[in-house]
Scaffold this motif. Sequence first.
Motif, PDB file in Angstrom:
ATOM      1  N   VAL A   1       0.847  -1.192   0.000  1.00  0.00           N
ATOM      2  CA  VAL A   1       0.000   0.000   0.000  1.00  0.00           C
ATOM      3  C   VAL A   1       0.883   1.243   0.000  1.00  0.00           C
ATOM      4  O   VAL A   1       1.878   1.317   0.730  1.00  0.00           O
ATOM      5  CB  VAL A   1      -0.922   0.032   1.240  1.00  0.00           C
ATOM      6  N   SER A   2       0.545   2.211  -0.824  1.00  0.00           N
ATOM      7  CA  SER A   2       1.240   3.490  -0.872  1.00  0.00           C
ATOM      8  C   SER A   2       0.266   4.601  -0.504  1.00  0.00           C
ATOM      9  O   SER A   2      -0.893   4.582  -0.914  1.00  0.00           O
ATOM     10  CB  SER A   2       1.799   3.732  -2.279  1.00  0.00           C
ATOM     11  N   LEU A   3       0.738   5.550   0.295  1.00  0.00           N
ATOM     12  CA  LEU A   3      -0.086   6.681   0.713  1.00  0.00           C
ATOM     13  C   LEU A   3       0.475   7.971   0.128  1.00  0.00           C
ATOM     14  O   LEU A   3       1.643   8.298   0.330  1.00  0.00           O
ATOM     15  CB  LEU A   3      -0.107   6.781   2.239  1.00  0.00           C
ATOM     16  N   VAL A   4      -0.345   8.704  -0.601  1.00  0.00           N
ATOM     17  CA  VAL A   4       0.042  10.000  -1.153  1.00  0.00           C
ATOM     18  C   VAL A   4      -0.725  11.088  -0.408  1.00  0.00           C
ATOM     19  O   VAL A   4      -1.953  11.066  -0.369  1.00  0.00           O
ATOM     20  CB  VAL A   4      -0.262  10.089  -2.669  1.00  0.00           C
ATOM     21  N   VAL A   5      -0.004  12.024   0.199  1.00  0.00           N
ATOM     22  CA  VAL A   5      -0.610  13.069   1.009  1.00  0.00           C
ATOM     23  C   VAL A   5      -0.300  14.441   0.417  1.00  0.00           C
ATOM     24  O   VAL A   5       0.852  14.739   0.085  1.00  0.00           O
ATOM     25  CB  VAL A   5      -0.089  13.011   2.460  1.00  0.00           C
ATOM     26  N   LEU A   6      -1.330  15.271   0.290  1.00  0.00           N
ATOM     27  CA  LEU A   6      -1.178  16.651  -0.163  1.00  0.00           C
ATOM     28  C   LEU A   6      -1.690  17.602   0.912  1.00  0.00           C
ATOM     29  O   LEU A   6      -2.581  17.244   1.690  1.00  0.00           O
ATOM     30  CB  LEU A   6      -1.954  16.886  -1.465  1.00  0.00           C
ATOM     31  N   ASP A   7      -1.135  18.784   0.961  1.00  0.00           N
ATOM     32  CA  ASP A   7      -1.534  19.795   1.934  1.00  0.00           C
ATOM     33  C   ASP A   7      -2.538  20.764   1.305  1.00  0.00           C
ATOM     34  O   ASP A   7      -2.203  21.502   0.380  1.00  0.00           O
ATOM     35  CB  ASP A   7      -0.293  20.566   2.397  1.00  0.00           C
ATOM     36  N   ASN A   8      -3.768  20.751   1.815  1.00  0.00           N
ATOM     37  CA  ASN A   8      -4.783  21.672   1.284  1.00  0.00           C
ATOM     38  C   ASN A   8      -4.767  23.034   1.976  1.00  0.00           C
ATOM     39  O   ASN A   8      -5.587  23.899   1.660  1.00  0.00           O
ATOM     40  CB  ASN A   8      -6.177  21.048   1.338  1.00  0.00           C
ATOM     41  N   ARG A   9      -3.885  23.208   2.942  1.00  0.00           N
ATOM     42  CA  ARG A   9      -3.699  24.486   3.639  1.00  0.00           C
ATOM     43  C   ARG A   9      -4.992  25.001   4.283  1.00  0.00           C
ATOM     44  O   ARG A   9      -5.231  26.207   4.377  1.00  0.00           O
ATOM     45  CB  ARG A   9      -3.112  25.529   2.680  1.00  0.00           C
ATOM     46  N   SER A  10      -5.852  24.077   4.685  1.00  0.00           N
ATOM     47  CA  SER A  10      -7.127  24.413   5.340  1.00  0.00           C
ATOM     48  C   SER A  10      -8.069  25.176   4.424  1.00  0.00           C
ATOM     49  O   SER A  10      -8.936  25.934   4.889  1.00  0.00           O
ATOM     50  CB  SER A  10      -6.889  25.209   6.642  1.00  0.00           C
ATOM     51  N   ASP A  11      -7.938  24.957   3.121  1.00  0.00           N
ATOM     52  CA  ASP A  11      -8.770  25.643   2.131  1.00  0.00           C
ATOM     53  C   ASP A  11      -9.691  24.638   1.433  1.00  0.00           C
ATOM     54  O   ASP A  11      -9.210  23.682   0.818  1.00  0.00           O
ATOM     55  CB  ASP A  11      -7.887  26.332   1.091  1.00  0.00           C
ATOM     56  N   PRO A  12     -11.016  24.827   1.494  1.00  0.00           N
ATOM     57  CA  PRO A  12     -11.960  23.865   0.900  1.00  0.00           C
ATOM     58  C   PRO A  12     -11.784  23.675  -0.596  1.00  0.00           C
ATOM     59  O   PRO A  12     -11.867  22.545  -1.088  1.00  0.00           O
ATOM     60  CB  PRO A  12     -13.330  24.476   1.222  1.00  0.00           C
ATOM     61  N   ASN A  13     -11.575  24.753  -1.340  1.00  0.00           N
ATOM     62  CA  ASN A  13     -11.427  24.631  -2.795  1.00  0.00           C
ATOM     63  C   ASN A  13     -10.183  23.838  -3.160  1.00  0.00           C
ATOM     64  O   ASN A  13     -10.205  23.001  -4.065  1.00  0.00           O
ATOM     65  CB  ASN A  13     -11.373  26.024  -3.437  1.00  0.00           C
ATOM     66  N   THR A  14      -9.091  24.084  -2.439  1.00  0.00           N
ATOM     67  CA  THR A  14      -7.869  23.325  -2.680  1.00  0.00           C
ATOM     68  C   THR A  14      -8.087  21.854  -2.347  1.00  0.00           C
ATOM     69  O   THR A  14      -7.631  20.962  -3.079  1.00  0.00           O
ATOM     70  CB  THR A  14      -6.715  23.888  -1.838  1.00  0.00           C
TER      71      THR A  14
END
Length: 422
Positions: free
Chosen positions: A97-110
Amino acid sequence: MNLFKRKTTMNRAAVNRVGLAGKITALAVVPLVVSGCGGPGSSGQSGGSSTVVLGASLSLTGALGQFGVDLKAGYQQLVADVNAQGGLGVGGSKRKVSLVVLDNRSDPNTASQQVRELILKDNAAGILGACTPPIVIPEALAAEQQRIPFVSTCNPVGAFAAGNKSGWKYSWDLFFDEKQQAQLVAKGLKLVGSSNKVALFTDTEPDGVVERGLFKKELVAAGLEVVGDYSFPVGTTDFSSFINDAKAKGAGLVAAQMVPPDGIALWKQMKALSFRPAGAYAAKAANGNNWVKSLGPVAEGTLLSEYWSPASGAANSQQLMRSLGVTFAKSDADLAIAVMGYTAANVMTDAITAAGGTDPAKVSSAIGATHKDYPLGPISFSSTTHTAITPLLLDQWQNGKLVEIIPSVPGVALQSPGKGLK
C-alpha cells in the motif's frame, strides 16, 4: 500548474511535521506502481503485484493544521503496519500500500481540487478524509463525482449526513454525533456546580452552526441558562465586546465551538479582561497539545470532548501505544486524533481486502458492511446516512495533561473552578 511536490520514503517510523505548505511527504514502503490503463481507482487491478494507492488531502497548515498532521501520522502508521505484514491480502495475493498526502492548507477549494488530482493523476483507489465539515464535505463530494471510495473521521456525523442532499454512495464517515457532544457538554458544565449562567461562543462554520442550537437546547435541559449567545465568522480576533457583555450578565460558565487559533485568542482575552468563569469548555479548539503550548497556565482546567483513551481497551490499543503512543508521548490530545486516522485507514484497507480488489463499487459496498471492533471503538455504518457513531469522552486539561472526567475514573476529580481563568 501543480504546486505540490511529492516525495516518497522507506522509513515507517517517520512522521513528517510539515515545513513548507507545498512540500509534502507521502509514505511508500515500495516504489509507486500503478496501472497505466485501469483508469481512476483501478490501482493494482491489472496486476496482482501492483501497489494499492490511497490518497489524502489534509490540512497540514493553516487554521486546521494540527489536525491534519495528527491524521497523517495515523494514516501513515496503518499503511506501515499493513506493509510490515507483507501488504494487503487481495484476491489470494499480497499487495503493498502506498499513501500519497497533499496539503490543502485548510482551504476547501484546494481540498476538492486535490482529491480529483489524487484520483486522476495518482490513480488512488481510495481517499482518506481531512478534518471538519468545511474541508471534508467538499472532499467527499469530489470523490462522489469520481465514484471513488472515501472514508473520513474528525467530522461530526450529522453534518456529514446532511452534506449531500442526493445521498452518499461512495463516501463514509465515522465520528461522534453532534447531539451526543451537546449532551456531554451540558453534563460537564453542570458538574462545575458554582454557576448556572452560560456564555456560548460559536463560529459560523457548519459544525458551529449546528452545535449552537444543540448546545442551547441541551444546556437548558440540564437546568442551565444561556445568558450570552455570541456567533462570529472564523478568523475573528477581537472578542472583547462579547466578553464584557458576558461579564455584565453574570456568566459563570463558557461553552465554545471554534477553530484553534480563534479559541486561543478568546481564552487569552478572557484572561486579560478578568473574565473568570468557573468552568469553560472548548470544542475543536482545545483538541491538541498546541492549546497548552500556546496558552500555558491559562489552559489549565479547560474542558473538551475527547475521542479515544488508551484505557478504553478498544482493539489494538496496546499495539498503538507502542507505535503512535511513542510518537505522541507528550501529546495526549494529538494521539487521539492520530488513532482516529488509523481507524479510518484500517476501515478502508479492510474493505479492499473484503472486496477482493479495488473495484470502487465493491469496496464501497464492503465499507457499508463493516461490523467490527477498531481502535476507535465498534464501527458499523448506517446504510441511510453512511455514518458510524463512535464513543465520546469529556476530558479536562490538568497540569498540561488530559484527564478523563466522563466517564468517571477512580482517583480523578474535576478541577472546579478551572485554574487557568481563575
